[in-house]
Design a protein around this motif. Sequence first.
Motif, PDB file in Angstrom:
ATOM      1  N   LYS A 108       0.783  -1.271   0.070  1.00  8.28           N
ATOM      2  CA  LYS A 108       0.158  -0.066   0.064  1.00  8.28           C
ATOM      3  C   LYS A 108       1.003   1.154   0.053  1.00  8.28           C
ATOM      4  O   LYS A 108       0.545   2.052  -0.844  1.00  8.28           O
ATOM      5  CB  LYS A 108      -0.819   0.156   1.150  1.00  8.28           C
ATOM      6  CG  LYS A 108      -1.766  -1.322   1.262  1.00  8.28           C
ATOM      7  CD  LYS A 108      -2.449  -1.195   2.684  1.00  8.28           C
ATOM      8  CE  LYS A 108      -1.841  -1.239   3.822  1.00  8.28           C
ATOM      9  NZ  LYS A 108      -1.322  -2.570   4.162  1.00  8.28           N
ATOM     10  N   SER A 109       1.720   1.276   1.131  1.00  9.73           N
ATOM     11  CA  SER A 109       2.545   2.603   0.890  1.00  9.73           C
ATOM     12  C   SER A 109       3.632   2.668  -0.102  1.00  9.73           C
ATOM     13  O   SER A 109       3.751   3.749  -0.813  1.00  9.73           O
ATOM     14  CB  SER A 109       3.340   2.497   2.186  1.00  9.73           C
ATOM     15  OG  SER A 109       2.846   2.377   3.349  1.00  9.73           O
ATOM     16  N   THR A 110       3.917   1.706  -0.745  1.00  7.20           N
ATOM     17  CA  THR A 110       4.709   1.630  -1.876  1.00  7.20           C
ATOM     18  C   THR A 110       4.057   2.238  -3.278  1.00  7.20           C
ATOM     19  O   THR A 110       4.315   3.321  -3.833  1.00  7.20           O
ATOM     20  CB  THR A 110       5.361   0.143  -2.545  1.00  7.20           C
ATOM     21  OG1 THR A 110       6.151  -0.415  -1.200  1.00  7.20           O
ATOM     22  CG2 THR A 110       6.171   0.244  -3.453  1.00  7.20           C
ATOM     23  N   HIS A 138       1.848  11.096   5.110  1.00  5.08           N
ATOM     24  CA  HIS A 138       2.691   9.928   5.248  1.00  5.08           C
ATOM     25  C   HIS A 138       2.340   9.199   6.265  1.00  5.08           C
ATOM     26  O   HIS A 138       1.920   9.565   7.217  1.00  5.08           O
ATOM     27  CB  HIS A 138       4.257  10.299   5.184  1.00  5.08           C
ATOM     28  CG  HIS A 138       4.672  10.953   4.087  1.00  5.08           C
ATOM     29  ND1 HIS A 138       5.382  10.184   3.140  1.00  5.08           N
ATOM     30  CD2 HIS A 138       4.675  12.170   3.704  1.00  5.08           C
ATOM     31  CE1 HIS A 138       5.994  10.988   2.237  1.00  5.08           C
ATOM     32  NE2 HIS A 138       5.411  12.304   2.583  1.00  5.08           N
ATOM     33  N   GLN A 139       2.551   7.919   6.316  1.00  5.29           N
ATOM     34  CA  GLN A 139       2.342   6.997   7.455  1.00  5.29           C
ATOM     35  C   GLN A 139       3.197   7.207   8.426  1.00  5.29           C
ATOM     36  O   GLN A 139       2.882   7.277   9.634  1.00  5.29           O
ATOM     37  CB  GLN A 139       2.497   5.303   6.827  1.00  5.29           C
ATOM     38  CG  GLN A 139       2.407   4.305   7.869  1.00  5.29           C
ATOM     39  CD  GLN A 139       2.454   3.049   7.293  1.00  5.29           C
ATOM     40  OE1 GLN A 139       3.032   2.903   6.140  1.00  5.29           O
ATOM     41  NE2 GLN A 139       2.003   1.936   8.183  1.00  5.29           N
ATOM     42  N   GLU A 140       4.571   7.537   8.141  1.00  4.08           N
ATOM     43  CA  GLU A 140       5.553   7.683   9.005  1.00  4.08           C
ATOM     44  C   GLU A 140       5.735   9.345   9.258  1.00  4.08           C
ATOM     45  O   GLU A 140       5.655   9.948   7.926  1.00  4.08           O
ATOM     46  CB  GLU A 140       6.782   7.125   9.032  1.00  4.08           C
ATOM     47  CG  GLU A 140       6.829   5.830   8.675  1.00  4.08           C
ATOM     48  CD  GLU A 140       6.482   4.941  10.027  1.00  4.08           C
ATOM     49  OE1 GLU A 140       6.675   5.549  11.080  1.00  4.08           O
ATOM     50  OE2 GLU A 140       5.856   3.624   9.794  1.00  4.08           O
ATOM     51  N   LEU A 192      -4.302   9.530   2.130  1.00  5.48           N
ATOM     52  CA  LEU A 192      -3.982   9.611   3.476  1.00  5.48           C
ATOM     53  C   LEU A 192      -3.429   8.296   3.828  1.00  5.48           C
ATOM     54  O   LEU A 192      -4.276   7.242   3.806  1.00  5.48           O
ATOM     55  CB  LEU A 192      -5.503   9.853   4.068  1.00  5.48           C
ATOM     56  CG  LEU A 192      -6.022  11.227   4.024  1.00  5.48           C
ATOM     57  CD1 LEU A 192      -7.539  11.306   4.501  1.00  5.48           C
ATOM     58  CD2 LEU A 192      -4.978  12.087   4.894  1.00  5.48           C
ATOM     59  N   ASP A 193      -2.382   7.912   4.225  1.00  9.31           N
ATOM     60  CA  ASP A 193      -1.853   6.635   4.596  1.00  9.31           C
ATOM     61  C   ASP A 193      -1.806   6.370   6.213  1.00  9.31           C
ATOM     62  O   ASP A 193      -1.064   6.986   6.937  1.00  9.31           O
ATOM     63  CB  ASP A 193      -0.110   6.538   4.305  1.00  9.31           C
ATOM     64  CG  ASP A 193       0.432   5.097   4.312  1.00  9.31           C
ATOM     65  OD1 ASP A 193      -0.672   4.199   4.732  1.00  9.31           O
ATOM     66  OD2 ASP A 193       1.415   4.888   3.832  1.00  9.31           O
ATOM     67  N   GLU A 194      -2.764   5.683   6.609  1.00  9.03           N
ATOM     68  CA  GLU A 194      -3.251   5.346   7.975  1.00  9.03           C
ATOM     69  C   GLU A 194      -3.135   6.832   8.840  1.00  9.03           C
ATOM     70  O   GLU A 194      -2.458   6.951   9.715  1.00  9.03           O
ATOM     71  CB  GLU A 194      -1.985   4.547   8.689  1.00  9.03           C
ATOM     72  CG  GLU A 194      -2.031   3.217   8.013  1.00  9.03           C
ATOM     73  CD  GLU A 194      -1.462   2.129   8.641  1.00  9.03           C
ATOM     74  OE1 GLU A 194      -1.802   2.088  10.089  1.00  9.03           O
ATOM     75  OE2 GLU A 194      -0.784   1.540   8.323  1.00  9.03           O
ATOM     76  N   SER A 246       7.520  -2.718   6.026  1.00  8.32           N
ATOM     77  CA  SER A 246       6.482  -1.753   5.963  1.00  8.32           C
ATOM     78  C   SER A 246       6.126  -1.257   7.380  1.00  8.32           C
ATOM     79  O   SER A 246       6.595  -1.971   8.501  1.00  8.32           O
ATOM     80  CB  SER A 246       5.347  -2.609   5.532  1.00  8.32           C
ATOM     81  OG  SER A 246       4.958  -3.576   6.494  1.00  8.32           O
ATOM     82  N   GLY A 247       5.431  -0.294   7.652  1.00  2.00           N
ATOM     83  CA  GLY A 247       5.094   0.253   9.002  1.00  2.00           C
ATOM     84  C   GLY A 247       4.668  -0.911  10.115  1.00  2.00           C
ATOM     85  O   GLY A 247       5.026  -1.092  11.061  1.00  2.00           O
ATOM     86  N   GLY A 248       3.767  -1.573   9.440  1.00  2.19           N
ATOM     87  CA  GLY A 248       3.188  -2.746  10.446  1.00  2.19           C
ATOM     88  C   GLY A 248       4.330  -3.661  10.752  1.00  2.19           C
ATOM     89  O   GLY A 248       4.060  -4.260  12.011  1.00  2.19           O
TER      90      GLY A 248
HETATM   91 MG   LIG Z   1       2.331   1.151   4.894  1.00  2.00          MG
END
Ligand SMILES: [Mg+2]
Length: 501
Positions: free
Chosen positions: A45-47, A87-89, A167-169, A399-401
Motif C-alpha cells: 500500500k505505502s509503496t 505519510h504513514q511515518e 492519507l496513509d493511515e 512496512s510500517g506494520g
Molecule cells: Mg504502509
Amino acid sequence: MEDKVLLRIRNITKIFPGVKALDQVSLQVEVGEVHALVGENGAGKSTLVNIISGVLRPDSGEMTLDQRKYAPANPRESQILGIGFVHQEMALCPHLSIAENVFIGRLPRKLAALADFEKARVETGGLLKKFATDLDPKTKVQELTIANQQIVEIIKALSLDCRLLILDEPTSSLTEAETENLFQIITDLKSRGISILYISHRLSEVFQICDRISVLRDGGLVKTLAVADTSEDEVISQMVGRSIEAFYPAKHPNAGEEILRVEDLSCGKKFQHISFSVRGGEILGLSGLIGAGRSEVARALCGIDRYEKGQVYLYGKKIRFNNSYEAIQSKIAYLTENRKTEGLFLKLAIKTNIVVTSLKTITRRKLVDRGKEESLTRKYIEILRIKTAGLQQKVLNLSGGNQQKVMVAKWLAINPVVLFMDEPTRGIDVGAKTEIHYLMRELCNRGIGIVLISSELPEIIGMCDRVIVMNEGLKTGELVGEEITEENIMRLAAAKKNKIA
Ligand SMILES: [Mg+2]
Ligand SMILES: Nc1ncnc2c1ncn2[C@@H]1O[C@H](COP(=O)(O)OP(=O)(O)OP(=O)(O)O)[C@@H](O)[C@H]1O
C-alpha cells in the motif's frame, strides 16, 4: 462525456532487493470518490502511494492524471499537480513550529522576499480550528503528542489545495473525536469534487467513509469492490486469502499474585496520586483520552522518565528504576508508542533490533553468539509473521506494520514479568492484530502481567480483565469484568477530580 477518472494506474510494478512490492497493479481513482486501499502489512500500500506521489519511481507501468501522462519525478512535482500526501511515518521537522511545518518551502512572502510568518500563522490557526483543536501555530512540533503531529500533517496537506489527497493511515493515533473531525473534513472535500485515497487497517472506518475499496495482497491487486456491494468479512478474506474469526481471545478473570504495586505516584502536572497494582496473569487496561497521562505513568514506572513522589513495589519489595536498563534487568518492559523516534534503530538490521534487549543472554565473554542471535530472531519472525527479505534487512525498509512487530518482538525476547504495551497494535493488519492479541493472552496465561494502553476502545474492552481510567493526570476510576463497557469508560474518561467517587 467528461471522464470520471482522475487517476489511472496501469500495470505498475516495483521491485526492491529481495521483494516484489508491487506486481502489475492497475486501478482507477474517480473524481470525488473516497477510495480505500487495504491489505495486510507489507502488501504494498505505502509503496503504491509513494509512487503516486513521486517519492518512488516504478520499475514498469504507467499512470495518467486527467488523461494526461503522469510520471512525477519527485514529490514536489506531484504537489504542483495537486496531489496532497499525508505519510504513514511522520515527516515533519521537529524543531520548527506548526505554522512553519505547514508552510515549509512555500512561506507566504512579504516585501523584498521576506517570509510573512504572521500570515502563515493566521492561516494555520484557521485550519487548526477546523480541526477543533486549540493548538497554537507557534508551538514547536517536537513538543506535540503523536496525535497532534498527525493532525499537523493532515492540515499541511489540506492547505495545499489538492485534487487528490492521499492519507496513509491517518487515524492510527487519533482519538475517536479527532477521527470524526477528519471524516467531516473528508466528506466536505468529497463534496467539492476532491478525490481521496485512504489507507487504513480499520475496516469499520473504511466502510463508514469510503465509496470503493481496492484490496492488495502480496503486491498484487486482488479486486476493487464497491462498499455498497461488499462486507467486512469479504474484504478480510480477500486480504488474507482465508477467513478470520474470533476477534478477541477468551478472558481469564482469575488473576494471580500481585507483581507490581504503585502507590500515590505523582509527577508535577503530568499525573498525581496514581495507585494501582498489576497481577500475574491479567491484562490491565490504562484508558483515557489522549493526554490523560497514561503513557507518562508507564514511562515513569519503567525508568524512562522521572516521578517526584510515590512508591513502587516489585514482588513486595520497594524499588525505583533510574533508567530503562535497570527496569529491563528486573524484567519490566515498556513498548513505546513512538516507534520511529525511540522504539527502533531504523538503520540497523531486524536481527540487531530484536536482540538488542537481550544481549546479555546471547553473549559469551563479550562475544555475541551468532547462532543464538539468529535463532532468537527467526523465532520471532515466525511467531509474529514478520514479512521481510531476511534477518539482515534494515528495519527502515520494512512496512510500517512489520516495524511495529519488530518492536513487539524485542520486548517479548526479554521474557518480561510485567509488560507495558503502549498502542501495541497501531498500524497492524487485522490478521496480525488478532495474533498479537492471542499472544498477549498466552503470555498472561504463563503468568506475566500486561498493562495495555490503547486509544481503541474495542481493544480495551475486548482484551482487558481490569481497566483503570485516567483523566488530566488523575485516576478517575477502576472497572472490573462486566463493568468494562464503552459507556463506563467514556464517563470516567471525562470525569473531573471533584466528581471522583
Ligand atoms: Mg504502509
Ligand atoms: N525501501 C525499501 N527497500 C526494500 N524493501 C522495501 C522498501 N520499502 C518497502 N519494502 C518492502 O516492500 C513490501 C511492501 O511494503 P509497503 O510499505 O508498501 O507495505 P504496506 O502495505 O504499506 O504495509 P503496512 O500496512 O505494514 O504499512 C514490504 O515487504 C517491504 O518490506
